[in-house]
Write a protein that holds these residues in place. Structure first.
Motif, PDB file in Angstrom:
ATOM      1  N   GLU A 256       7.283  -3.175 -13.408  1.00  0.00           N
ATOM      2  CA  GLU A 256       5.938  -2.761 -13.852  1.00  0.00           C
ATOM      3  C   GLU A 256       5.924  -2.771 -15.380  1.00  0.00           C
ATOM      4  O   GLU A 256       6.841  -2.267 -16.012  1.00  0.00           O
ATOM      5  CB  GLU A 256       5.629  -1.353 -13.303  1.00  0.00           C
ATOM      6  CG  GLU A 256       4.474  -0.626 -13.952  1.00  0.00           C
ATOM      7  CD  GLU A 256       3.146  -1.392 -13.953  1.00  0.00           C
ATOM      8  OE1 GLU A 256       2.750  -1.901 -12.890  1.00  0.00           O
ATOM      9  OE2 GLU A 256       2.529  -1.488 -15.028  1.00  0.00           O
TER      10      GLU A 256
ATOM     11  N   THR B 188      -5.410   1.190  -9.652  1.00  0.00           N
ATOM     12  CA  THR B 188      -5.008   2.238  -8.703  1.00  0.00           C
ATOM     13  C   THR B 188      -5.239   3.642  -9.263  1.00  0.00           C
ATOM     14  O   THR B 188      -5.537   4.570  -8.509  1.00  0.00           O
ATOM     15  CB  THR B 188      -3.509   2.030  -8.342  1.00  0.00           C
ATOM     16  OG1 THR B 188      -3.366   0.719  -7.808  1.00  0.00           O
ATOM     17  CG2 THR B 188      -3.013   3.059  -7.359  1.00  0.00           C
TER      18      THR B 188
ATOM     19  N   ASN C 234      -9.764   4.690  -9.911  1.00  0.00           N
ATOM     20  CA  ASN C 234     -10.757   4.345  -8.887  1.00  0.00           C
ATOM     21  C   ASN C 234     -11.452   5.600  -8.372  1.00  0.00           C
ATOM     22  O   ASN C 234     -11.254   6.695  -8.889  1.00  0.00           O
ATOM     23  CB  ASN C 234     -10.122   3.494  -7.775  1.00  0.00           C
ATOM     24  CG  ASN C 234      -9.011   4.201  -7.051  1.00  0.00           C
ATOM     25  OD1 ASN C 234      -9.012   5.418  -6.946  1.00  0.00           O
ATOM     26  ND2 ASN C 234      -8.047   3.442  -6.571  1.00  0.00           N
TER      27      ASN C 234
ATOM     28  N   VAL D 148     -11.576   6.991  -2.792  1.00  0.00           N
ATOM     29  CA  VAL D 148     -12.169   7.070  -1.447  1.00  0.00           C
ATOM     30  C   VAL D 148     -11.275   6.335  -0.440  1.00  0.00           C
ATOM     31  O   VAL D 148     -10.794   5.233  -0.727  1.00  0.00           O
ATOM     32  CB  VAL D 148     -13.587   6.439  -1.444  1.00  0.00           C
ATOM     33  CG1 VAL D 148     -14.180   6.433  -0.037  1.00  0.00           C
ATOM     34  CG2 VAL D 148     -14.500   7.205  -2.402  1.00  0.00           C
TER      35      VAL D 148
ATOM     36  N   VAL E  77       6.491  -9.010 -17.246  1.00  0.00           N
ATOM     37  CA  VAL E  77       6.948 -10.333 -16.800  1.00  0.00           C
ATOM     38  C   VAL E  77       6.054 -11.406 -17.406  1.00  0.00           C
ATOM     39  O   VAL E  77       4.829 -11.282 -17.389  1.00  0.00           O
ATOM     40  CB  VAL E  77       6.925 -10.400 -15.249  1.00  0.00           C
ATOM     41  CG1 VAL E  77       7.160 -11.827 -14.763  1.00  0.00           C
ATOM     42  CG2 VAL E  77       7.973  -9.459 -14.666  1.00  0.00           C
TER      43      VAL E  77
ATOM     44  N   ALA F  28      -7.241  -8.679  -4.817  1.00  0.00           N
ATOM     45  CA  ALA F  28      -7.094  -7.507  -3.937  1.00  0.00           C
ATOM     46  C   ALA F  28      -8.151  -6.486  -4.360  1.00  0.00           C
ATOM     47  O   ALA F  28      -7.830  -5.441  -4.919  1.00  0.00           O
ATOM     48  CB  ALA F  28      -5.684  -6.939  -4.034  1.00  0.00           C
TER      49      ALA F  28
ATOM     50  N   THR G 283      -7.276   1.657  -0.131  1.00  0.00           N
ATOM     51  CA  THR G 283      -7.256   2.116   1.268  1.00  0.00           C
ATOM     52  C   THR G 283      -6.342   1.224   2.108  1.00  0.00           C
ATOM     53  O   THR G 283      -5.597   1.708   2.970  1.00  0.00           O
ATOM     54  CB  THR G 283      -8.688   2.028   1.866  1.00  0.00           C
ATOM     55  OG1 THR G 283      -9.579   2.768   1.052  1.00  0.00           O
ATOM     56  CG2 THR G 283      -8.728   2.520   3.302  1.00  0.00           C
TER      57      THR G 283
HETATM   58  C1  LIG Z   1     -13.793   1.512 -10.489  1.00  0.00           C
HETATM   59  C2  LIG Z   1     -13.024   1.228  -9.242  1.00  0.00           C
HETATM   60  C3  LIG Z   1     -13.261   1.983  -8.087  1.00  0.00           C
HETATM   61  C4  LIG Z   1     -12.565   1.713  -6.910  1.00  0.00           C
HETATM   62  N1  LIG Z   1     -12.703   2.552  -5.844  1.00  0.00           N
HETATM   63  C5  LIG Z   1     -11.917   2.374  -4.761  1.00  0.00           C
HETATM   64  C6  LIG Z   1     -11.924   3.313  -3.702  1.00  0.00           C
HETATM   65  O1  LIG Z   1     -12.582   4.346  -3.780  1.00  0.00           O
HETATM   66  N2  LIG Z   1     -11.170   3.056  -2.598  1.00  0.00           N
HETATM   67  C7  LIG Z   1     -10.409   1.909  -2.507  1.00  0.00           C
HETATM   68  O2  LIG Z   1      -9.777   1.715  -1.468  1.00  0.00           O
HETATM   69  N3  LIG Z   1     -10.335   1.035  -3.518  1.00  0.00           N
HETATM   70  C8  LIG Z   1     -11.046   1.251  -4.650  1.00  0.00           C
HETATM   71  N4  LIG Z   1     -10.953   0.390  -5.694  1.00  0.00           N
HETATM   72  C9  LIG Z   1     -10.082  -0.785  -5.587  1.00  0.00           C
HETATM   73  C10 LIG Z   1      -8.617  -0.426  -5.740  1.00  0.00           C
HETATM   74  O3  LIG Z   1      -8.398   0.523  -6.752  1.00  0.00           O
HETATM   75  C11 LIG Z   1      -7.840  -1.710  -6.049  1.00  0.00           C
HETATM   76  O4  LIG Z   1      -8.227  -2.715  -5.106  1.00  0.00           O
HETATM   77  C12 LIG Z   1      -6.331  -1.483  -5.939  1.00  0.00           C
HETATM   78  O5  LIG Z   1      -5.944  -0.386  -6.736  1.00  0.00           O
HETATM   79  C13 LIG Z   1      -5.606  -2.740  -6.353  1.00  0.00           C
HETATM   80  O6  LIG Z   1      -4.233  -2.404  -6.481  1.00  0.00           O
HETATM   81  P1  LIG Z   1      -3.240  -3.405  -7.185  1.00  0.00           P
HETATM   82  O7  LIG Z   1      -1.889  -2.858  -7.017  1.00  0.00           O
HETATM   83  O8  LIG Z   1      -3.530  -4.798  -6.685  1.00  0.00           O
HETATM   84  O9  LIG Z   1      -3.720  -3.452  -8.710  1.00  0.00           O
HETATM   85  P2  LIG Z   1      -3.397  -2.478  -9.925  1.00  0.00           P
HETATM   86  O10 LIG Z   1      -3.490  -1.060  -9.542  1.00  0.00           O
HETATM   87  O11 LIG Z   1      -4.267  -2.933 -11.041  1.00  0.00           O
HETATM   88  O12 LIG Z   1      -1.880  -2.774 -10.235  1.00  0.00           O
HETATM   89  C14 LIG Z   1      -1.413  -3.979 -10.821  1.00  0.00           C
HETATM   90  C15 LIG Z   1      -0.196  -3.618 -11.627  1.00  0.00           C
HETATM   91  O13 LIG Z   1       0.449  -4.799 -12.088  1.00  0.00           O
HETATM   92  C16 LIG Z   1       0.964  -4.531 -13.374  1.00  0.00           C
HETATM   93  N5  LIG Z   1       1.159  -5.806 -14.051  1.00  0.00           N
HETATM   94  C17 LIG Z   1       0.218  -6.729 -14.366  1.00  0.00           C
HETATM   95  N6  LIG Z   1       0.769  -7.769 -14.990  1.00  0.00           N
HETATM   96  C18 LIG Z   1       2.095  -7.511 -15.094  1.00  0.00           C
HETATM   97  C19 LIG Z   1       3.189  -8.222 -15.655  1.00  0.00           C
HETATM   98  N7  LIG Z   1       3.016  -9.402 -16.256  1.00  0.00           N
HETATM   99  N8  LIG Z   1       4.426  -7.678 -15.582  1.00  0.00           N
HETATM  100  C20 LIG Z   1       4.609  -6.453 -14.980  1.00  0.00           C
HETATM  101  N9  LIG Z   1       3.604  -5.744 -14.432  1.00  0.00           N
HETATM  102  C21 LIG Z   1       2.359  -6.265 -14.482  1.00  0.00           C
HETATM  103  C22 LIG Z   1      -0.134  -3.691 -14.013  1.00  0.00           C
HETATM  104  O14 LIG Z   1       0.319  -2.973 -15.150  1.00  0.00           O
HETATM  105  C23 LIG Z   1      -0.546  -2.805 -12.862  1.00  0.00           C
HETATM  106  O15 LIG Z   1       0.167  -1.587 -12.828  1.00  0.00           O
HETATM  107  C24 LIG Z   1     -11.629   0.645  -6.887  1.00  0.00           C
HETATM  108  C25 LIG Z   1     -11.367  -0.083  -8.050  1.00  0.00           C
HETATM  109  C26 LIG Z   1     -12.025   0.219  -9.227  1.00  0.00           C
HETATM  110  C27 LIG Z   1     -11.660  -0.506 -10.481  1.00  0.00           C
END
Ligand SMILES: Cc1cc2nc3c(=O)[nH]c(=O)nc-3n(C[C@H](O)[C@H](O)[C@H](O)COP(=O)(O)OP(=O)(O)OC[C@H]3O[C@@H](n4cnc5c(N)ncnc54)[C@H](O)[C@@H]3O)c2cc1C
Length: 396
Positions: A33, A43, A46, A49, A171, A373, A379
């Motif tokens: 990370e 994550t 948000n 929910v 990365v 995603a 959820t």
């Molecule tokens: C405003 C908002 C409201 C939402 N509400 C909801 C909700 O109520 N319920 C729900 O189910 N979903 C909700 N979502 C959607 C949900 O939050 C996301 O779909 C989910 O968190 C995606 O998770 P992720 O791990 O793919 O992305 P992220 O949480 O963005 O994680 C990606 C990670 O990769 C790391 N990363 C990126 N590039 C690199 C690299 N080159 N090297 C190392 N690390 C790297 C980043 O630092 C980050 O920590 C919401 C989203 C938003 C923005």
């Protein structure tokens, strides 16, 4: 040499890593990370929910993964002592047009196997005295949680199962070799048999820097919230959502009782000028030029100009934002809205200018890139992790 390397310590990367450590005891696994802590981007910004899955096209990945995810998230919370609540959600129609959309939404929920209850205007105000509307549907299983608490628990379990987590390591790219992949991070290189990129807002960059033809672009859509003043935190018992416009992918500004006892309103969906800049008016030239140079962005803007301008107005003028909430909660006043953090959605946009709605992956020989995603992927994270695991081992 690791057996698996997962890049991205958001909930999708952690759920994937946890699934692997549970299914392959003894395998060497590393999560990388770039931030100093886990769950710092989507994550940790948000609405919190736990969605039931009423909105999504029947049989889509989104629909199926959300239904499974709602149960999996609650079970995970119970097994790991993480607080969550199930206050339920009311989707409230405030016009005749919205009543028709509400009926369509109810039918969609039924097609997804989710039972909702129709509520009339009077019963609605009896249930929630601060809320008015033409009618509503009640989705009893919708819940609330703190997804960063889930990330912390997942990280603890990954380590207990023998996995390693490196934070503060960014990365740059992956290099596929005959029997392994090199994961390049500045002057350091890690080696693994297989890797998964769950990079959220950076997904397109990581894929294209690794030589893949990433025919989409991540466009940041800010979701700005307000917290209601503390005296109003009991204003509603349930989550109160508007009926979404079927032409738009976002659910609309909603009232959400948070797991910490506060009540928030939001999020809007306004074009961002930085992928990871949370204060209002944050600008990152590289992030902007990445979408301004992409033809799909201009097609998207041309097709959604009116709604884009509307969202910008809501973002700039608190009163315009307030009017959206007053449609279903008329007692709210300007001074009730207090500043609160924003989130930034990683929204993949295609070259044709379409918002990509469903979960999407790209593959090189040894790396699976999660390219899109979007909500409700918090959820759905546990079943998404299961699906990624199955794809990694499809050829076994
Ligand atoms: C405003 C908002 C409201 C939402 N509400 C909801 C909700 O109520 N319920 C729900 O189910 N979903 C909700 N979502 C959607 C949900 O939050 C996301 O779909 C989910 O968190 C995606 O998770 P992720 O791990 O793919 O992305 P992220 O949480 O963005 O994680 C990606 C990670 O990769 C790391 N990363 C990126 N590039 C690199 C690299 N080159 N090297 C190392 N690390 C790297 C980043 O630092 C980050 O920590 C919401 C989203 C938003 C923005």
């Amino acid at each position: 040499m690791y057996d698996y390397c997962i890049v991205g310590g958001g909930i999708v990367g952690l759920a994937t890593a946890l699934t692997i450590t549970r299914n392959r005891p003894g395998a060497r696994l590393l999560v990388i990370e770039k931030e100093d802590a886990l769950g710092q981007h989507q994550t940790g910004h948000n609405s919190g929910v736990i969605h039931a899955g009423i909105y999504y096209a029947p049989k889509s990945f989104k629909a199926e993964l959300c239904r499974a995810g709602e149960r999996a998230t609650k079970n995970f919370c119970e097994e790991n002592g993480i607080p969550y609540r199930t206050p339920g959600k009311l989707v409230v129609a405030t016009s005749e047009v919205e009543m028709m959309r509400l009926a369509a939404l109810e039918a969609n929920a039924a097609a997804n196997g989710i039972s909702c209850t129709r509520i009339g205007a009077e019963a609605l105000t009896e249930m929630e005295p601060a809320v008015t509307g033409f009618g509503a549907i009640l989705v009893p299983q919708s819940g609330i949680v703190d997804y960063t608490a889930i990330c912390r628990a997942m990280a603890g379990l990954i380590r207990e199962n023998g996995g390693e987590i490196a934070t503060g390591v960014a990365v740059d790219r992956f290099e596929d070799r005959a029997d392994h992949v090199r994961i390049i991070a500045g002057d350091t290189a890690f080696e693994a048999r297989q890797a998964v990129a769950c990079a959220g807002l950076q997904a397109d960059r990581l894929a294209s820097r690794s030589g893949l033809d990433a025919d989409f672009r991540i466009v940041p859509f800010r979701g700005e919230y307000y917290a209601l003043r503390p005296e109003l935190s009991g204003l509603v018992e349930r989550m109160i959502y508007p009926v979404p416009d079927p032409a738009l992918p976002f659910l609309g500004i909603h009232l959400t009782p948070m797991i910490d006892g506060s009540l928030t309103v939001g999020p809007n969906a306004v074009l961002g000028m930085a992928r990871e800049g949370y204060p209002k008016f944050s600008v990152n030239a590289a992030d902007m030029s990445s979408y301004l140079r992409f033809p799909g962005f201009w097609k998207l803007i041309a097709a959604n100009l009116a709604s884009g301008i509307g969202e910008m107005k809501d973002s700039l003028f608190r009163r315009a934002y307030l009017e959206k909430c007053r449609k279903y909660c008329p007692s709210l006043q300007l001074e009730d809205l207090r500043p609160y953090r924003a989130g930034i959605r990683a929204q993949a946009v295609s070259r044709e200018g379409k918002l990509i709605h469903d979960f999407t992956v790209l593959r090189s020989r040894r790396v699976l890139h999660v390219c899109n995603a979007p909500s409700p992927a918090a959820t759905s994270a546990l079943p998404i992790g299961g699906m990624i695991y199955d794809r990694l081992h499809a050829a076994d």
